[in-house]
Design an enzyme around this catalytic site. Structure first.
Site, short mmCIF file in Angstrom:
data_model
loop_
_atom_site.label_atom_id
_atom_site.label_comp_id
_atom_site.label_asym_id
_atom_site.label_seq_id
_atom_site.Cartn_x
_atom_site.Cartn_y
_atom_site.Cartn_z
N ARG A 161 -3.78 -1.89 -1.87
CA ARG A 161 -4.68 -0.88 -1.30
C ARG A 161 -3.87 0.36 -0.97
NH1 ARG A 161 -8.24 -3.19 -3.29
NH2 ARG A 161 -10.16 -4.04 -2.36
N SER A 207 7.61 -11.42 3.24
CA SER A 207 6.33 -11.92 3.72
C SER A 207 6.51 -12.53 5.09
CB SER A 207 5.73 -12.96 2.75
OG SER A 207 6.51 -14.14 2.77
N GLU A 216 -8.92 7.24 -1.74
CA GLU A 216 -9.58 7.02 -3.03
C GLU A 216 -11.06 7.40 -2.95
OE1 GLU A 216 -9.99 2.94 -5.54
OE2 GLU A 216 -8.03 3.32 -4.65
N HIS A 222 -7.91 2.66 -10.46
CA HIS A 222 -8.26 1.36 -9.87
C HIS A 222 -8.82 0.41 -10.94
CE1 HIS A 222 -9.11 -0.47 -5.71
NE2 HIS A 222 -9.06 -1.44 -6.61
#
Length: 318
Positions: free
Chosen positions: A237, A178, A266, A284
């Site tokens: 995502r 991160s 998607e 999803h």
């Protein structure tokens, strides 16, 4: 009374909460709004509750100075389908629903980890095919989850919820990548690079928000660094991952397996991905539980209420 458009059919509690405050129109299609529908919405409604797939771009807003629609209350935590800067320049406030989705999304990550490691998708297909001829010692041997090394890309709310489940529930060692060091309630090692994390982990989970900077963050180099038995999971995502590179890594067995809840284009899923036995594919499902969706709706409605009451919007993102 302010006119509000709900861009999709919503949970009953969400609709009732909105109708108690506003004049509400519910768009009954489950498909994303078209550009024409969005332009009309900006002209006709005072606000819209939009969601995944409702792509609000600068092109859609370019015909407006200050549209009648002054707020987009996004039903969901991810808002990469909304051009936030374009909305700001046209005087449109954007909000989302963080927090409500955290545990449900982390649960789906665990579902995918377990299914991919233990080859549960393959196993169910075998049973349904009628070709299962009974237990034997080398049937569908997978990866034992307990004690594995978990790598988390993005140690925010959802990343931490996944890591907690894996550490305390399965005794997994946790590493992460991160932008900053995190003060965590469990032991976890921050890795210097994404490739370092990928090479270290047995299970690599994507839990970082999508942005232009994270597009194809997980690419051929990352998959090349992973161990041959390693499992890759994406509950964030789809466009964070170079899907073509992932397919190649799965086809060549450069990595062991993948578990996906999201896709780059998607709802289109590449035919090559559909053919892969070492891929677990979900539609999803991250927040697909009624109480979670009701909580998301309550947050989205509260954001709308606060905006029109002239109060600080609790979850404003621009």
């Amino acid at each position: 009374m302010k006119r509000i458009l709900l861009s999709r059919p919503m949970p009953p509690g969400t609709i009732a909460a909105a109708e108690a405050l506003f004049e509400v129109e519910v768009r009954h299609s489950t498909r994303p709004m078209t550009p024409a529908e969005l332009r009309s919405g900006f002209a006709v409604f005072d606000a819209m509750m939009v969601t995944l797939g409702d792509r609000v771009s600068a092109d859609i807003l370019q015909d407006f100075g200050r549209p009648r629609c002054k707020m987009l209350s996004n039903f969901g935590v991810g808002y990469n389908h909304i051009d936030v800067e374009a909305c700001r320049s046209h005087g449109v406030t954007v909000s989302n629903t963080p927090g409500a989705v955290t545990d449900a999304t982390a649960d789906i990550a665990m579902t995918l980890i377990l299914m991919a490691c233990r080859r549960a998708g393959e196993a169910e297909r075998l049973v349904r095919s009628g070709k299962w001829d009974g237990w034997h010692p080398t049937q569908l041997l997978g990866l034992h989850v307990t004690g594995l090394k978990l790598g988390v890309i993005g140690m925010g709310r959802i990343g931490q919820a996944v890591a907690r489940r894996c550490h305390f529930g399965f005794g997994m060692e946790v590493g992460y990548f991160s932008r900053s060091q995190k003060d965590l309630a469990f032991p976890a090692a921050r890795k210097d690079t994404l490739e370092d994390l990928a090479g270290w982990a047995d299970v690599l989970v994507v839990a970082t928000p999508a942005s232009p900077e994270t597009r194809h963050l997980v690419n051929e180099q990352v998959f090349g660094a992973m161990k041959p038995h390693a499992v890759f999971v994406n509950i964030a995502r789809g466009d964070i991952v170079d899907e073509a590179a992932l397919i190649a890594a799965l086809q060549s067995r450069q990595i062991g397996a993948a578990g996906l809840d999201v896709y780059e284009d998607e709802p289109k899923v590449p035919a090559a991905l559909l053919k892969l036995e070492n891929a677990v594919l979900l539609p999803h499902l991250g927040t697909a539980a009624m109480n979670i969706r009701e909580n998301m709706g309550a947050m989205a409605v509260e954001n709308l209420r606060a905006f029109f009451a002239g109060e600080e919007v609790p979850n404003q993102v621009n």
